[in-house]
Design an enzyme around this catalytic site. Structure first.
Site: not given
Length: 364
Positions: A56, A58, A90, A202, A206, A213, A289
């Site tokens: 973690h 800490e 921690c 969608t 598409d 990217r 969509g």
């Protein structure tokens, strides 16, 4: 009444928040957490939690500080854990290192912690301050907080539209509405979230990749496809090892599991979101969509909105939502509103609901 904290306290917590941001894309199902150790006005150690099972924030900051941690102040964005999970508590590490003071931005909503970390530190004689930049810290941890309190990811609905509220021209698919700067910002968002989601419509229209990217070092989120009838072909670009298909119980999962995907057969949208939470997903970027977005809004499952507005007027076309008409007084109103120019487009973002927070996180 809002508590005012010394500027140096704020600056050091802000530095810890910057550390935490380095683990934003990789820490799930754990929260992004940052820590800095300060002694005599000098930062002597810093760390962030990168992924579950690893040290973690800490612990890493204490390692960097070494003996200089004794008598120092630790600034941490989330209450130190008090339980043993994949790593030791921690709180014990901070006490053993001899830190004199711990400044905590926000309490941990996990019931295994939830104020007990701060209490253990105080019982050991460590001075504890709570609530410095609490709102900012809780916002950074929104996904973790939603998952541990509601069992589901934090959902951000992102869409791009014209000035007259159209996301696409009729019969053209989603197309490109905004400019290159807006597209680059979306890639940054994808790299920061655990998963990005679309609906079957969608995918069929598409065939998106749902990857990152044009961003050096950007990590691809998990692709989540909502498809009630199993009509998305296994050849779709979003379907790959690690992707998730959310579908109806009657769908045959084998073609998708053969690709290395996870298939969640859920009877309702809230059930599907809880199943995604069970996978350890803290954050979900909804890019679907109008049909999928409307279903999320109707189910009350949208937490945040990021709307990219292009300086274009289209006329007829698809709206971002098809919710039933309601009185203006019942409109979803964004809070913590932010407006930014991504030349030439405009980004309008805000919260539909507040980030889950614990009470009593203020005070010295």
């Amino acid at each position: 009444m809002k508590t005012e904290y010394p500027p140096l306290e704020v600056d050091n917590i802000r530095l810890a928040l910057r550390e935490a941001a380095r683990g934003q894309a990789t820490a799930a199902p754990n929260p992004p957490v940052g820590c800095v150790i300060v002694r005599g006005g000098e930062v002597v150690g810093r760390g962030f939690h990168e992924r579950a099972g690893e040290p973690h924030a800490e612990v890493l900051a204490l390692r960097g500080a070494g003996e200089r941690a004794r008598g120092a102040t630790a600034y941490v964005t989330l209450e130190p854990c008090v339980h043993t999970g994949r790593t030791p508590p921690c709180t014990d590490a901070l006490i053993a290192a001899g830190v004199a003071r711990v400044v905590i931005a926000a309490l941990d909503p996990d019931p295994r912690v939830a104020g007990q970390g701060a209490a253990r530190l105080r019982a050991a004689g460590v001075d504890v301050t709570l609530g410095v930049l609490e709102a900012e810290a809780a916002r950074q941890q929104a996904g973790f907080r939603m998952r541990v309190t509601a069992g589901r990811p934090w959902v951000t609905y992102k869409y791009a539209m014209t000035l007259d509220g159209r996301v696409a021209a009729a019969g053209e698919g989603r197309g490109t509405v905004t400019s290159a700067p807006a597209w680059a910002r979306v890639m940054t968002w994808r790299a920061e979230v655990d998963a990005v989601a679309v609906g079957s419509g969608t995918v069929l229209a598409d065939n998106p990749c749902l990857t990152v990217r044009g961003l050096e070092g950007g990590r691809d989120p998990r692709a989540v496809v909502f498809d009630r009838s199993g009509r998305v072909p296994p050849t779709a670009r979003a379907l790959r090892p690690g992707s998730v298909l959310v579908t109806a119980p009657a769908t045959n999962p084998q073609p998708y599991e053969d690709l290395g995907m996870t298939v969640l057969r859920a009877g309702s949208l809230p059930g599907a979101l809880r199943a995604l939470g069970d996978l350890g997903l803290n954050t979900l970027l909804l890019e679907g969509g109008p049909t999928l977005a409307t279903a999320f809004f109707a189910a009350g499952l949208v937490d945040e909105v990021r709307a990219l507005v292009a300086p274009k007027v289209l006329g007829a076309g698809l709206p971002p939502l098809t919710l039933a008409p309601r009185p203006m007084a019942q409109a979803h109103e964004l809070r913590d509103l932010q407006i930014e120019v991504l030349d030439p487009d405009l980004l309008v973002s805000g919260l539909i609901r507040p980030v889950p927070r614990l009470a009593a996180a203020g005070g010295m």
